[in-house]
Design an enzyme around this catalytic site. Structure first.
Site, short mmCIF file in Angstrom:
data_model
loop_
_atom_site.label_atom_id
_atom_site.label_comp_id
_atom_site.label_asym_id
_atom_site.label_seq_id
_atom_site.Cartn_x
_atom_site.Cartn_y
_atom_site.Cartn_z
N CYS A 4 0.86 -1.18 0.00
CA CYS A 4 0.00 0.00 0.00
C CYS A 4 0.90 1.23 0.00
O CYS A 4 1.71 1.39 -0.91
CB CYS A 4 -0.98 -0.02 1.17
SG CYS A 4 -0.22 -0.09 2.81
N ARG B 12 -2.36 -0.84 5.51
CA ARG B 12 -3.54 -1.34 4.80
C ARG B 12 -3.24 -2.68 4.13
O ARG B 12 -4.09 -3.57 4.07
CB ARG B 12 -4.01 -0.31 3.76
CG ARG B 12 -4.68 0.91 4.33
CD ARG B 12 -5.02 1.92 3.24
NE ARG B 12 -3.83 2.56 2.69
CZ ARG B 12 -3.83 3.40 1.65
NH1 ARG B 12 -4.98 3.68 1.03
NH2 ARG B 12 -2.71 3.96 1.22
#
Length: 323
Positions: free
Chosen positions: A273, A278
């Site tokens: 990410c 994430r």
């Protein structure tokens, strides 16, 4: 009324009273309750956790990133883990050292028999990072994410506490680390060059992937190039969860979601990410829930997009203006 009937009523009443008494002691004190077995699989639900807050074989950790969230109220008995200082090296860009991590867990009373439950804010992003670190240090079989995280716990108005717990220290020796769960820049470049047979998954938003955005609004960690790693598939992390509860979708739904993007577990996977939090969430879905071979590239776009000479796909054609 016959004496036998009276006796029967008395016996049944006595048994009922005894059962109610034991149940009441179990609920009130916790110490009388038999520890419940951990739920199978890599997740636990809020119902199971709420019934096991007094279970001595369960240790709950909150890994939130927003300042003051833990202090304002946390799941009773939860130990605070600061992502900024407890799970990363504060000087060099790296994960926490084995010695410091072992010290943190011993202070929390964790043993080789402890069921470790992680949860946090921001849809469990940083809790998933924590799970990835726990897995790297060989404790993956003991670790579970609270499905839905802090979001669902609060949504269901379950209890919160402001008191930080303390536990008797344990004596824990971490198993050998598992560096194979972590991708480096070299692994990504070798995949781009076709030297490694793997599939790369960019889990950022479509605008980040296309290069329209350098980073989400308000983010301080930036790169001077926008776009994505050549050949990377884009499956935004949020597609893996129910938007109302924050819980992961079913295994069947997850398998289809990623298969539709060309990720079916037949090849090793590298996820990334912007800074790796994430992508840790997607790593958990692919690795721990679906059982695929997955590495998390925690250097992610802030390393890749700032590296000199690496290939970039920038569909939007944006140029860094120093802002």
């Amino acid at each position: 009324m016959s004496s036998s009937r009276i006796s029967g009523i008395f016996v049944r009443g006595r048994r009922s009273f005894a059962a109610l008494t034991v149940a009441g002691l179990a609920v009130a004190g916790g110490a009388f309750a038999a520890p419940a077995a951990a739920q199978e699989g890599p997740l636990v639900d809020v119902g199971w956790l709420s019934e096991n807050l007094e279970n001595p074989k369960v240790r709950v950790f909150e890994v939130s990133v927003d300042p003051g969230v833990y202090e304002r109220g946390h799941i009773p008995g939860a130990v605070n883990i600061s992502w900024h200082t407890d799970l990363v090296d504060p000087v060099k860009r790296d994960i926490v050292s084995p010695a410091k991590f072992e010290e943190l867990l011993e202070k929390a009373g964790v043993t080789k028999d402890t069921t470790i439950v992680l949860y946090g804010d921001n849809n469990n992003w940083f809790a998933a990072w924590g799970a990835w670190v726990f897995n790297q240090y060989g404790l993956g079989d003991q670790v579970k994410l609270l499905d839905g995280g802090r979001k669902l716990w609060e949504k269901q108005a379950l209890p919160l506490d402001t008191k930080a717990p303390s536990f008797a220290s344990s004596d824990l020796t971490l198993p050998p680390a598992k560096p194979e769960l972590r991708a480096r820049l070299a692994d990504v470049l070798e995949t781009v060059d076709g030297k490694k047979n793997a599939v790369i998954v960019d889990i950022r938003s479509a605008d980040e992937y296309s290069g329209k955005l350098f980073a989400p609004e308000g983010s301080k960690e930036l790169s001077i190039r926008a776009g994505h790693v050549p050949g990377a598939k884009n499956v935004t992390w949020s597609k893996a969860v129910d938007p109302e509860t924050g819980k992961f979708k079913s295994k069947e739904e997850l398998r289809k979601l990623y298969a539709d993007a060309g990720v079916d577990g037949s090849k090793p996977v590298i996820v990334y990410c912007r800074i790796g939090e994430r992508s840790s969430h997607t790593w958990y879905a692919l690795s721990r829930i679906l059982g695929y071979e997955v590495k998390n590239y925690d250097g992610s776009w802030t390393e890749y997009g700032n590296s000199v000479g690496v290939p970039v796909v920038n569909l939007a054609g944006t140029v860094w203006q120093g802002k």
